[in-house]
Design a protein around this motif. Structure first.
Motif, PDB file in Angstrom:
ATOM      1  N   UNK A   1      17.865  -6.106  -6.321  1.00  0.00           N
ATOM      2  CA  UNK A   1      17.166  -7.376  -6.111  1.00  0.00           C
ATOM      3  C   UNK A   1      15.776  -7.208  -5.505  1.00  0.00           C
ATOM      4  N   UNK A   2      15.445  -5.984  -5.089  1.00  0.00           N
ATOM      5  CA  UNK A   2      14.148  -5.739  -4.464  1.00  0.00           C
ATOM      6  C   UNK A   2      13.744  -4.293  -4.681  1.00  0.00           C
ATOM      7  N   UNK A   3      12.459  -4.050  -4.532  1.00  0.00           N
ATOM      8  CA  UNK A   3      11.944  -2.689  -4.591  1.00  0.00           C
ATOM      9  C   UNK A   3      11.870  -2.138  -3.171  1.00  0.00           C
ATOM     10  N   UNK A   4      11.828  -0.810  -3.074  1.00  0.00           N
ATOM     11  CA  UNK A   4      11.576  -0.179  -1.786  1.00  0.00           C
ATOM     12  C   UNK A   4      10.073  -0.202  -1.542  1.00  0.00           C
ATOM     13  N   UNK A   5       9.694  -0.315  -0.287  1.00  0.00           N
ATOM     14  CA  UNK A   5       8.278  -0.231   0.059  1.00  0.00           C
ATOM     15  C   UNK A   5       8.060   1.107   0.756  1.00  0.00           C
ATOM     16  N   UNK A   6       7.084   1.846   0.247  1.00  0.00           N
ATOM     17  CA  UNK A   6       6.663   3.098   0.861  1.00  0.00           C
ATOM     18  C   UNK A   6       5.294   2.831   1.486  1.00  0.00           C
ATOM     19  N   UNK A   7       5.090   3.359   2.681  1.00  0.00           N
ATOM     20  CA  UNK A   7       3.897   3.062   3.455  1.00  0.00           C
ATOM     21  C   UNK A   7       3.009   4.297   3.562  1.00  0.00           C
ATOM     22  N   UNK A   8       1.728   4.084   3.387  1.00  0.00           N
ATOM     23  CA  UNK A   8       0.727   5.118   3.631  1.00  0.00           C
ATOM     24  C   UNK A   8       0.058   4.756   4.946  1.00  0.00           C
ATOM     25  N   UNK A   9       0.041   5.696   5.877  1.00  0.00           N
ATOM     26  CA  UNK A   9      -0.569   5.422   7.183  1.00  0.00           C
ATOM     27  C   UNK A   9      -1.899   6.147   7.298  1.00  0.00           C
ATOM     28  N   UNK A  10      -2.659   5.776   8.295  1.00  0.00           N
ATOM     29  CA  UNK A  10      -3.964   6.385   8.512  1.00  0.00           C
ATOM     30  C   UNK A  10      -5.065   5.533   7.911  1.00  0.00           C
ATOM     31  N   UNK A  11      -6.244   6.129   7.808  1.00  0.00           N
ATOM     32  CA  UNK A  11      -7.381   5.366   7.278  1.00  0.00           C
ATOM     33  C   UNK A  11      -7.156   4.946   5.827  1.00  0.00           C
ATOM     34  N   UNK A  12      -7.858   3.886   5.438  1.00  0.00           N
ATOM     35  CA  UNK A  12      -7.772   3.393   4.067  1.00  0.00           C
ATOM     36  C   UNK A  12      -8.237   4.476   3.101  1.00  0.00           C
ATOM     37  N   UNK A  13      -7.497   4.613   2.003  1.00  0.00           N
ATOM     38  CA  UNK A  13      -7.838   5.559   0.942  1.00  0.00           C
ATOM     39  C   UNK A  13      -7.880   4.792  -0.370  1.00  0.00           C
ATOM     40  N   UNK A  14      -8.500   5.369  -1.384  1.00  0.00           N
ATOM     41  CA  UNK A  14      -8.414   4.725  -2.697  1.00  0.00           C
ATOM     42  C   UNK A  14      -6.941   4.608  -3.109  1.00  0.00           C
ATOM     43  N   UNK A  15      -6.541   3.437  -3.592  1.00  0.00           N
ATOM     44  CA  UNK A  15      -5.143   3.199  -3.918  1.00  0.00           C
ATOM     45  C   UNK A  15      -4.626   4.185  -4.960  1.00  0.00           C
ATOM     46  N   UNK A  16      -5.459   4.559  -5.914  1.00  0.00           N
ATOM     47  CA  UNK A  16      -5.024   5.519  -6.943  1.00  0.00           C
ATOM     48  C   UNK A  16      -4.627   6.849  -6.306  1.00  0.00           C
ATOM     49  N   UNK A  17      -5.367   7.256  -5.298  1.00  0.00           N
ATOM     50  CA  UNK A  17      -5.058   8.502  -4.582  1.00  0.00           C
ATOM     51  C   UNK A  17      -3.716   8.386  -3.848  1.00  0.00           C
ATOM     52  N   UNK A  18      -3.496   7.278  -3.204  1.00  0.00           N
ATOM     53  CA  UNK A  18      -2.247   7.053  -2.479  1.00  0.00           C
ATOM     54  C   UNK A  18      -1.072   7.021  -3.461  1.00  0.00           C
ATOM     55  N   UNK A  19      -1.235   6.312  -4.560  1.00  0.00           N
ATOM     56  CA  UNK A  19      -0.165   6.226  -5.559  1.00  0.00           C
ATOM     57  C   UNK A  19       0.190   7.599  -6.116  1.00  0.00           C
ATOM     58  N   UNK A  20      -0.828   8.402  -6.439  1.00  0.00           N
ATOM     59  CA  UNK A  20      -0.582   9.743  -6.967  1.00  0.00           C
ATOM     60  C   UNK A  20       0.228  10.569  -5.977  1.00  0.00           C
ATOM     61  N   UNK A  21      -0.158  10.502  -4.720  1.00  0.00           N
ATOM     62  CA  UNK A  21       0.539  11.273  -3.687  1.00  0.00           C
ATOM     63  C   UNK A  21       1.991  10.820  -3.530  1.00  0.00           C
ATOM     64  N   UNK A  22       2.217   9.527  -3.432  1.00  0.00           N
ATOM     65  CA  UNK A  22       3.572   9.008  -3.234  1.00  0.00           C
ATOM     66  C   UNK A  22       4.421   9.216  -4.491  1.00  0.00           C
ATOM     67  N   UNK A  23       3.867   8.906  -5.636  1.00  0.00           N
ATOM     68  CA  UNK A  23       4.630   9.028  -6.886  1.00  0.00           C
ATOM     69  C   UNK A  23       5.064  10.466  -7.154  1.00  0.00           C
ATOM     70  N   UNK A  24       4.288  11.436  -6.691  1.00  0.00           N
ATOM     71  CA  UNK A  24       4.672  12.843  -6.899  1.00  0.00           C
ATOM     72  C   UNK A  24       5.935  13.209  -6.117  1.00  0.00           C
ATOM     73  N   UNK A  25       6.248  12.448  -5.079  1.00  0.00           N
ATOM     74  CA  UNK A  25       7.412  12.740  -4.238  1.00  0.00           C
ATOM     75  C   UNK A  25       8.663  11.978  -4.675  1.00  0.00           C
ATOM     76  N   UNK A  26       8.503  11.005  -5.539  1.00  0.00           N
ATOM     77  CA  UNK A  26       9.622  10.154  -5.919  1.00  0.00           C
ATOM     78  C   UNK A  26      10.751  10.878  -6.651  1.00  0.00           C
ATOM     79  N   UNK A  27      10.467  11.798  -7.577  1.00  0.00           N
ATOM     80  CA  UNK A  27      11.574  12.455  -8.287  1.00  0.00           C
ATOM     81  C   UNK A  27      12.570  13.146  -7.343  1.00  0.00           C
ATOM     82  N   UNK A  28      12.076  13.743  -6.268  1.00  0.00           N
ATOM     83  CA  UNK A  28      12.984  14.389  -5.303  1.00  0.00           C
ATOM     84  C   UNK A  28      13.916  13.378  -4.642  1.00  0.00           C
TER      85      UNK A  28
END
Length: 181
Positions: free
Chosen positions: A99-126
């Protein structure tokens, strides 16, 4: 009309504490306080003394989501609140029930969203997850939305005498802390 002092004290205290926590790089603690603050604000507006998920969702829809561009919906945020506050994880029963998605949080200074997505998405398969299972949020952006939501909420109280009276009555029931001399 002015914000009732009991309401304003709650809002001001939450905002100050989140600022202090964020400036001290205590991002997860600041996030926990944001979820707790939303719960308190939802209770202040609830028609029921025992507020529910629907009150949280209504407050988020009314005040938080119009405030910015984070790609969230209210049920995902409620699920995130449940997982975060109850277990310290991003998983919740609402996620497990589809019924809902999980929320993953990026902390620290603002980064380009594409960069954050690439970093988080690379960890999802594990984790056995796909990008469709998650929403990635930069904490700084969520905190900014929360601040804007608090402003929207105080503006609504100032503009609506019945909301002002209701929140005042509720805020007077909140935890009272008295200094000991």
């Amino acid at each position: 009309m002015p914000i009732p002092s009991a309401v304003w004290n709650t809002i001001k205290s939450d905002m100050h504490a989140v600022t202090v926590l964020t400036q001290s790089s205590c991002d997860t603690h600041a996030l926990a306080l944001v979820f707790s603050s939303i719960d308190k604000m939802a209770w202040l507006t609830s028609a029921n003394i025992d507020h529910t998920r629907n009150d949280f969702i209504r407050w988020v829809d009314d005040y938080l989501l119009p405030a910015g561009s984070v790609s969230l919906n209210a049920i995902d945020l409620y699920a995130a609140r449940c997982g975060f506050l109850h277990t310290g994880s991003s998983e919740s029963k609402l996620f497990r029930d589809g019924k809902a998605k999980q929320i993953f949080y990026s902390v620290g200074p603002r980064k380009p969203q594409a960069e954050v997505l690439t970093e988080v998405h690379s960890k999802l398969p594990k984790l056995g997850l796909t990008p469709d299972d998650v929403v990635v949020v930069q904490c700084i952006e969520l905190l900014e939305q929360w601040v804007a939501a608090m402003q929207r909420f105080t503006d609504a109280i100032k503009a609506d005498a019945s909301l002002e009276a209701h929140t005042k009555g509720r805020a007077e029931l909140q935890l009272a802390v008295f200094p000991v001399a």
